[in-house]
Design a protein around this motif. Structure first.
Motif, mmCIF file in Angstrom:
data_model
loop_
_atom_site.group_PDB
_atom_site.id
_atom_site.type_symbol
_atom_site.label_atom_id
_atom_site.label_comp_id
_atom_site.label_asym_id
_atom_site.label_seq_id
_atom_site.Cartn_x
_atom_site.Cartn_y
_atom_site.Cartn_z
ATOM 1 N N CYS A 182 0.863 -1.179 0.000
ATOM 2 C CA CYS A 182 0.000 0.000 0.000
ATOM 3 C C CYS A 182 0.901 1.232 0.000
ATOM 4 C CB CYS A 182 -0.896 0.014 1.241
ATOM 5 S SG CYS A 182 -1.986 1.465 1.388
ATOM 6 N N TYR A 183 0.570 2.235 -0.797
ATOM 7 C CA TYR A 183 1.334 3.475 -0.717
ATOM 8 C C TYR A 183 1.340 3.981 0.720
ATOM 9 C CZ TYR A 183 1.172 3.884 -5.843
ATOM 10 O OH TYR A 183 1.305 3.675 -7.190
ATOM 11 N N THR A 211 -5.792 7.753 -1.803
ATOM 12 C CA THR A 211 -7.068 8.220 -1.271
ATOM 13 C C THR A 211 -7.541 7.290 -0.156
ATOM 14 O OG1 THR A 211 -8.390 6.891 -2.798
ATOM 15 C CG2 THR A 211 -7.682 9.088 -3.563
ATOM 16 N N PRO A 212 -8.470 7.755 0.700
ATOM 17 C CA PRO A 212 -9.012 6.865 1.727
ATOM 18 C C PRO A 212 -9.587 5.582 1.140
ATOM 19 C CG PRO A 212 -9.587 9.116 2.239
ATOM 20 C CD PRO A 212 -8.941 9.154 0.881
ATOM 21 N N ALA A 213 -10.258 5.681 0.002
ATOM 22 C CA ALA A 213 -10.839 4.484 -0.617
ATOM 23 C C ALA A 213 -9.764 3.481 -1.011
ATOM 24 C CB ALA A 213 -11.671 4.878 -1.834
ATOM 25 N N MET A 214 -8.626 3.980 -1.482
ATOM 26 C CA MET A 214 -7.533 3.083 -1.872
ATOM 27 C C MET A 214 -6.967 2.352 -0.661
ATOM 28 S SD MET A 214 -5.619 5.608 -4.594
ATOM 29 C CE MET A 214 -4.150 4.570 -4.795
ATOM 30 N N ILE A 215 -6.798 3.085 0.440
ATOM 31 C CA ILE A 215 -6.279 2.451 1.657
ATOM 32 C C ILE A 215 -7.273 1.411 2.167
ATOM 33 C CG2 ILE A 215 -5.394 2.837 3.987
ATOM 34 C CD1 ILE A 215 -5.107 5.802 3.216
ATOM 35 N N GLU A 216 -8.522 1.786 2.227
ATOM 36 C CA GLU A 216 -9.554 0.884 2.751
ATOM 37 C C GLU A 216 -9.669 -0.379 1.911
ATOM 38 O OE1 GLU A 216 -13.170 3.118 3.193
ATOM 39 O OE2 GLU A 216 -12.138 4.731 4.268
ATOM 40 N N GLU A 217 -9.468 -0.265 0.610
ATOM 41 C CA GLU A 217 -9.564 -1.446 -0.257
ATOM 42 C C GLU A 217 -8.458 -2.449 0.072
ATOM 43 O OE1 GLU A 217 -8.838 -4.072 -3.606
ATOM 44 O OE2 GLU A 217 -7.510 -2.428 -3.033
ATOM 45 N N VAL A 218 -7.230 -1.951 0.249
ATOM 46 C CA VAL A 218 -6.111 -2.843 0.600
ATOM 47 C C VAL A 218 -6.326 -3.443 1.980
ATOM 48 C CG1 VAL A 218 -3.643 -2.997 1.068
ATOM 49 C CG2 VAL A 218 -4.447 -1.666 -0.882
ATOM 50 N N LEU A 219 -6.730 -2.631 2.938
ATOM 51 C CA LEU A 219 -6.956 -3.128 4.292
ATOM 52 C C LEU A 219 -8.063 -4.166 4.340
ATOM 53 C CD1 LEU A 219 -6.650 0.130 6.441
ATOM 54 C CD2 LEU A 219 -4.946 -1.678 6.139
#
Length: 243
Positions: A212-213, A226-234
């Motif tokens: 994750c970045y 973006t928050p959505a990108m982080i949440e998707e990986v998590l």
């Protein structure tokens, strides 16, 4: 200077952390963290800075491990807790709360009631570095703590998320030392990448590795992360960890 822990030297993460916070193995980092703690940022001039190595955060039976870079000079180095009291932590813990990995979305101080759920947050370097840039020698010296941490978490940990390329590159050799097989050529970092690392020892289970970045302001303020990108990986890592 703190001597390198021998294999099996610690039975609990609490025991390891008690020694970790007294480590003085890297002279440049010791000098910087203590200088920052003395000089302080104007906004925090009335606060007492931690000014020591910052231990990991989370339960000792975590199934998911998040690996960052190093404490921020006026964040973890001030509060004594990973990702606490800075903008990066604001983004990270909000995302963790959104996907059910933290009991609250904010982290402002070590006594604010934050609890991580089935998840631990750590870093390959436990002292705040100048310009947020540890040297390779500092990374490798501090890596002994990460090897120990991985070993203590081995009975339960099933997935790891690395936040940024530095964490990824630092983690892979430590994972190999801790008992998992890392393929050659080594897996390449990228946002959203996922690799399965098989055990190299009979007492290890497969480990799912995600990239994750990093939640740095450079990434979050520019929209690269973006928050959505982080949440998707998590969310994917949470499922892989069995949480």
């Amino acid at each position: 200077m703190t001597a390198e822990p021998a294999p099996g030297a610690y039975r609990t993460l609490a025991a390891m952390d008690a020694d970790l916070v007294d480590c003085r193995a890297c002279p440049r980092l010791v000098a910087w963290r203590e200088r920052v703690a003395r000089e302080k940022r104007a906004a925090f001039r009335d606060q007492t800075y931690w000014g020591r190595p910052v231990p990991g955060l989370g339960p000792d039976d975590a199934r998911l491990l998040l690996v960052g870079l190093a404490p921020a000079a006026h964040g973890g180095n001030r509060t004594g807790r990973m990702f606490t009291g800075d903008r990066s932590g604001d983004v990270l813990f909000a995302a963790m709360h959104a996907v059910g990995l933290a009991n609250q979305p904010i982290a402002v101080s070590a006594d604010d009631g934050l609890r991580l759920l089935g998840t631990r947050v750590t870093a390959p370097v436990h002292c705040a570095p100048p310009d947020n840039k540890p040297t390779p020698d500092e990374r490798d010296t501090c890596g002994r703590w990460l090897v120990t941490e991985l070993g203590l978490l081995a009975p339960t940990v099933r997935a790891v998320v690395t936040l940024g390329a530095f964490g990824w590159q630092a983690l892979l050799p430590m994972v190999a030392r801790a008992g998992w097989a890392v393929p050659r050529p080594r897996p390449k970092f990228g946002h959203g990448v996922h690799y399965s690392l098989p055990p190299a020892r009979a007492d290890r289970e497969p480990l799912e590795l995600f990239g994750c970045y990093h939640v740095s302001q450079q990434n979050t303020f520019t929209g690269r992360l973006t928050p959505a990108m982080i949440e998707e990986v998590l969310t994917r890592a949470k499922a892989a960890a069995g949480l």
